[in-house]
Design a protein around this motif. Structure first.
Motif, mmCIF file in Angstrom:
data_model
loop_
_atom_site.group_PDB
_atom_site.id
_atom_site.type_symbol
_atom_site.label_atom_id
_atom_site.label_comp_id
_atom_site.label_asym_id
_atom_site.label_seq_id
_atom_site.Cartn_x
_atom_site.Cartn_y
_atom_site.Cartn_z
ATOM 1 N N ILE A 260 -8.396 5.107 -5.255
ATOM 2 C CA ILE A 260 -7.512 4.312 -4.384
ATOM 3 C C ILE A 260 -6.714 5.254 -3.471
ATOM 4 C CG2 ILE A 260 -5.598 2.646 -4.367
ATOM 5 C CD1 ILE A 260 -6.352 1.927 -7.247
ATOM 6 N N ASP A 261 -6.706 4.953 -2.187
ATOM 7 C CA ASP A 261 -5.937 5.791 -1.256
ATOM 8 C C ASP A 261 -5.090 4.883 -0.358
ATOM 9 O OD1 ASP A 261 -6.138 8.839 -0.019
ATOM 10 O OD2 ASP A 261 -5.663 7.316 1.495
ATOM 11 N N VAL A 262 -3.828 5.259 -0.178
ATOM 12 C CA VAL A 262 -2.925 4.448 0.660
ATOM 13 C C VAL A 262 -3.313 4.647 2.128
ATOM 14 C CG1 VAL A 262 -0.515 3.926 1.156
ATOM 15 C CG2 VAL A 262 -1.142 4.907 -1.053
ATOM 16 N N ASP A 263 -3.339 3.551 2.887
ATOM 17 C CA ASP A 263 -3.719 3.630 4.303
ATOM 18 C C ASP A 263 -2.536 4.075 5.155
ATOM 19 O OD1 ASP A 263 -6.252 2.658 3.625
ATOM 20 O OD2 ASP A 263 -5.587 0.567 3.781
ATOM 21 N N HIS A 264 -2.820 4.975 6.057
ATOM 22 C CA HIS A 264 -1.822 5.456 7.035
ATOM 23 C C HIS A 264 -0.485 5.779 6.354
ATOM 24 C CE1 HIS A 264 -4.652 4.412 10.091
ATOM 25 N NE2 HIS A 264 -4.604 3.108 9.818
ATOM 26 N N PHE A 265 -0.557 6.441 5.260
ATOM 27 C CA PHE A 265 0.670 6.727 4.518
ATOM 28 C C PHE A 265 1.589 7.681 5.294
ATOM 29 C CE2 PHE A 265 3.050 8.793 0.995
ATOM 30 C CZ PHE A 265 3.735 7.657 0.604
ATOM 31 N N LYS A 266 0.947 8.477 6.132
ATOM 32 C CA LYS A 266 1.727 9.449 6.920
ATOM 33 C C LYS A 266 2.813 8.734 7.743
ATOM 34 C CE LYS A 266 0.799 13.422 9.940
ATOM 35 N NZ LYS A 266 1.899 13.065 10.795
ATOM 36 N N THR A 267 2.486 7.515 8.221
ATOM 37 C CA THR A 267 3.474 6.803 9.062
ATOM 38 C C THR A 267 4.710 6.425 8.240
ATOM 39 O OG1 THR A 267 2.394 4.708 8.617
ATOM 40 C CG2 THR A 267 1.730 5.824 10.646
ATOM 41 N N ILE A 268 4.503 6.125 6.959
ATOM 42 C CA ILE A 268 5.664 5.815 6.086
ATOM 43 C C ILE A 268 6.533 7.062 5.960
ATOM 44 C CG2 ILE A 268 6.338 5.272 3.695
ATOM 45 C CD1 ILE A 268 5.322 2.803 4.948
ATOM 46 N N ASN A 269 5.894 8.185 5.693
ATOM 47 C CA ASN A 269 6.654 9.438 5.577
ATOM 48 C C ASN A 269 7.359 9.765 6.884
ATOM 49 O OD1 ASN A 269 6.392 10.311 2.990
ATOM 50 N ND2 ASN A 269 4.529 11.483 3.331
ATOM 51 N N ASP A 270 6.651 9.569 7.993
ATOM 52 C CA ASP A 270 7.237 9.911 9.291
ATOM 53 C C ASP A 270 8.450 9.031 9.584
ATOM 54 O OD1 ASP A 270 5.320 11.782 9.554
ATOM 55 O OD2 ASP A 270 4.044 10.680 10.964
ATOM 56 N N GLY A 277 8.773 7.768 1.299
ATOM 57 C CA GLY A 277 7.353 7.766 0.888
ATOM 58 C C GLY A 277 7.228 7.826 -0.625
ATOM 59 N N ASP A 278 8.067 8.645 -1.238
ATOM 60 C CA ASP A 278 8.031 8.769 -2.706
ATOM 61 C C ASP A 278 8.330 7.425 -3.371
ATOM 62 O OD1 ASP A 278 7.425 11.367 -2.547
ATOM 63 O OD2 ASP A 278 9.329 12.160 -3.297
ATOM 64 N N ARG A 279 9.324 6.721 -2.838
ATOM 65 C CA ARG A 279 9.681 5.422 -3.439
ATOM 66 C C ARG A 279 8.523 4.456 -3.316
ATOM 67 N NH1 ARG A 279 14.798 3.106 -1.049
ATOM 68 N NH2 ARG A 279 14.109 1.349 -2.308
ATOM 69 N N GLY A 299 -4.072 7.059 -12.999
ATOM 70 C CA GLY A 299 -3.470 8.379 -12.784
ATOM 71 C C GLY A 299 -3.391 8.685 -11.308
ATOM 72 N N ARG A 300 -2.545 9.674 -10.995
ATOM 73 C CA ARG A 300 -2.425 10.083 -9.589
ATOM 74 C C ARG A 300 -3.182 11.392 -9.432
ATOM 75 N NH1 ARG A 300 2.885 12.292 -7.063
ATOM 76 N NH2 ARG A 300 2.409 12.369 -4.854
ATOM 77 N N VAL A 301 -4.174 11.365 -8.551
ATOM 78 C CA VAL A 301 -5.024 12.546 -8.378
ATOM 79 C C VAL A 301 -4.297 13.588 -7.533
ATOM 80 C CG1 VAL A 301 -7.349 13.284 -7.744
ATOM 81 C CG2 VAL A 301 -6.937 10.911 -8.289
ATOM 82 N N GLY A 302 -3.409 13.116 -6.661
ATOM 83 C CA GLY A 302 -2.670 14.022 -5.772
ATOM 84 C C GLY A 302 -2.260 13.210 -4.562
ATOM 85 N N GLY A 303 -1.268 13.680 -3.815
ATOM 86 C CA GLY A 303 -0.825 13.007 -2.586
ATOM 87 C C GLY A 303 -0.686 11.515 -2.771
ATOM 88 N N GLU A 304 -1.405 10.744 -1.908
ATOM 89 C CA GLU A 304 -1.309 9.274 -1.982
ATOM 90 C C GLU A 304 -2.604 8.695 -2.523
ATOM 91 O OE1 GLU A 304 -3.174 10.735 0.408
ATOM 92 O OE2 GLU A 304 -3.125 9.029 1.792
ATOM 93 N N GLU A 305 -3.217 9.427 -3.461
ATOM 94 C CA GLU A 305 -4.509 9.014 -4.011
ATOM 95 C C GLU A 305 -4.408 8.788 -5.529
ATOM 96 O OE1 GLU A 305 -8.578 10.356 -1.997
ATOM 97 O OE2 GLU A 305 -7.901 11.728 -3.544
ATOM 98 N N ALA A 373 -14.901 2.853 2.863
ATOM 99 C CA ALA A 373 -13.904 1.783 3.060
ATOM 100 C C ALA A 373 -12.941 2.154 4.190
ATOM 101 C CB ALA A 373 -13.127 1.550 1.759
ATOM 102 N N LYS A 374 -12.560 3.440 4.228
ATOM 103 C CA LYS A 374 -11.646 3.891 5.300
ATOM 104 C C LYS A 374 -12.345 3.742 6.659
ATOM 105 C CE LYS A 374 -8.007 5.836 3.074
ATOM 106 N NZ LYS A 374 -6.613 5.605 3.317
ATOM 107 N N ASN A 375 -13.615 4.198 6.704
ATOM 108 C CA ASN A 375 -14.333 4.167 7.984
ATOM 109 C C ASN A 375 -14.602 2.737 8.445
ATOM 110 O OD1 ASN A 375 -14.346 6.894 8.272
ATOM 111 N ND2 ASN A 375 -16.266 7.179 7.127
ATOM 112 N N GLY A 377 -12.585 0.374 8.344
ATOM 113 C CA GLY A 377 -11.381 -0.270 8.886
ATOM 114 C C GLY A 377 -10.201 -0.303 7.931
ATOM 115 N N ARG A 378 -10.333 0.263 6.705
ATOM 116 C CA ARG A 378 -9.234 0.320 5.698
ATOM 117 C C ARG A 378 -8.904 -1.067 5.128
ATOM 118 N NH1 ARG A 378 -8.313 4.265 9.382
ATOM 119 N NH2 ARG A 378 -7.880 6.344 8.562
ATOM 120 N N ASN A 379 -7.933 -1.077 4.185
ATOM 121 C CA ASN A 379 -7.509 -2.301 3.489
ATOM 122 C C ASN A 379 -8.727 -3.070 2.969
ATOM 123 O OD1 ASN A 379 -5.899 -4.304 2.457
ATOM 124 N ND2 ASN A 379 -5.664 -5.395 4.400
#
Ligand code: GTP
Length: 400
Positions: A260-270, A277-279, A299-305, A373-375, A377-379
């Protein structure tokens, strides 16, 4: 062989007195409840030393000191022993009950020493109080007797049972023996058994206590080494171990994984900073975790995954669950900077097949499906397996 009970009681007192400063000095290295309970334990040793020294001086000092004061000190020390152990075990200390047993026992002993002198009655009352303390000590340790129970707790259990046996032997001698009401310092077998054990108990019980603390600290370290601190889910190390274990256990074709990977998570952090982002990540982990079955592993593999291991699950069920997780993630709202925010996730699913000889190949397929799934269109949920994903309308919401 002549055994001198006064010497024995003084040896016990000396041992407790020497051990106490060592343990009290060691508390500096401990934190939290462990420090508190070790401090109580160290203080208990000083009290026991004092109590047994006063008992041993019976006949040489006034009864007020050797009976009234000594028994009062010993009652406090037994109650505090129970409190220290219960604190360490994380069960309610039951201070009120401990105080009631101690005060009740002490008043009884004082009555039958000062008002209506009766040695056997004093022993009966002391044994009854000790029985009460022992029950409060032994009860939380009963789990140690189960298969796979804590070995340190078993050591403590044994030490306490030894103490109980010493007291009950002493009591048995008074009730059934032909010795006419011996005093505490007469070298009858019952008195000797109890005094020998009481002299050694501070050392035995302290070793048991430290073993217990050590075992609990090791378990906590193991747990921390396997936990992702942000989300409280398993970390990569623990996930790898769990995946290996599941792979060895499960029969082929009966396990699946979701990446599982969060979509466009960078925008939340930005927008909301790393803390925002942590919350969001922590809330997502809670939301996803709440949708899983008892045997599923998150489990969390790393980052937003995140990775989910699904034992005994085929691809169809894995896809249904993945769709449920996707919907749950999309529904979730986290208030950041005063406004509710939500994110979506993309999920790659893969099920174990006969060619998978290790978890890595299965997880790699889920990873490739995630990128599909990302390619696309995500979600959404994707898989590289032959089975098509279940349509969203067929999928019950998480919690339904
Ligand atoms: N707050 C927070 N952010 C993290 C953490 N780990 C990784 N990130 C951020 O997650 C973001 C991942 O960004 P990308 O890999 O570009 O992916 P994305 O923005 O989610 O876009 P797509 O995955 O392509 O949908 C980066 O901004 C990382 O800094 C973390 O522990 N906490």
């Amino acid at each position: 062989m002549h055994i001198d009970l006064v010497t024995l009681s003084l040896v016990g007192a000396l041992q407790a007195l020497l051990l106490a400063p060592l343990l009290l000095a060691a508390t500096r290295a401990y934190t939290g409840v462990a420090r508190q309970s070790l401090r109580i334990w160290g203080t208990v040793l000083v009290l026991q030393a004092l109590g047994w020294a006063l008992m041993g001086a019976r006949g040489q000092i006034s009864d007020w000191f050797s009976i009234v004061l000594a028994n009062g000190i010993l009652m406090v020390s037994y109650a505090e022993t129970a409190r220290a152990l219960r604190l360490l075990l994380g069960v309610p200390p039951r201070r009120g009950l401990l105080a009631a047993i101690g005060i009740g026992g002490w008043l009884g002993i004082v009555w039958f020493a000062q008002v209506q002198p009766d040695y056997p009655m004093r022993v009966y009352i002391a044994t009854a109080s000790l029985g009460g303390f022992l029950l409060l000590l032994l009860w939380p340790l009963r789990h140690a007797l189960r298969p796979g129970g804590s070995s340190a707790q078993r050591v403590m259990l044994l030490v306490l049972l030894g103490a109980a046996a010493g007291w009950f032997f002493h009591l048995g001698e008074l009730v059934f023996g032909d010795v006419p009401a011996p005093g505490l310092l007469d070298a009858t077998p019952g008195n000797v058994a109890q005094m020998i054990y009481s002299a050694m108990e501070p050392v035995f019980a302290s070793v048991g206590f430290l073993l217990m603390y050590n075992e609990m600290a090791q378990a906590e370290l193991r747990r921390l080494a396997r936990t992702d601190p942000l989300t409280g889910t398993l970390n990569r190390l623990a996930l790898d171990e769990m995946a290996q274990a599941l792979f060895q256990r499960a029969t082929p074709h009966s396990g699946a994984v979701l990446m599982i990977d969060v979509d466009h998570f960078k925008t939340i952090n930005d927008r909301f900073g790393h803390a925002g982002g942590d919350r969001m990540l922590a809330a997502l982990a809670r939301g996803i975790g709440g949708c899983l079955r008892k045997d599923d592993v998150l489990g969390r593999v790393g980052g937003e995954e995140f990775l989910v291991l699904l034992p005994d699950t085929g691809i169809d069920d894995a896809l249904v669950l993945a769709e449920r997780l996707r919907m749950a993630a999309a529904r979730l709202q986290v208030v950041l900077d005063g406004e509710p925010q939500s994110v979506t996730v993309s999920i790659g699913a893969a099920a174990r097949d006969a060619t998978d000889t290790e978890p890595a190949t299965l997880i790699h397929r889920a990873d490739r499906a995630l990128y599909a799934a990302k390619n696309a269109g995500r979600n959404r949920v994707a898989t590289l397996e032959a089975t098509p994903p279940a349509p969203a309308r067929d999928v019950a919401e998480c919690g339904d």
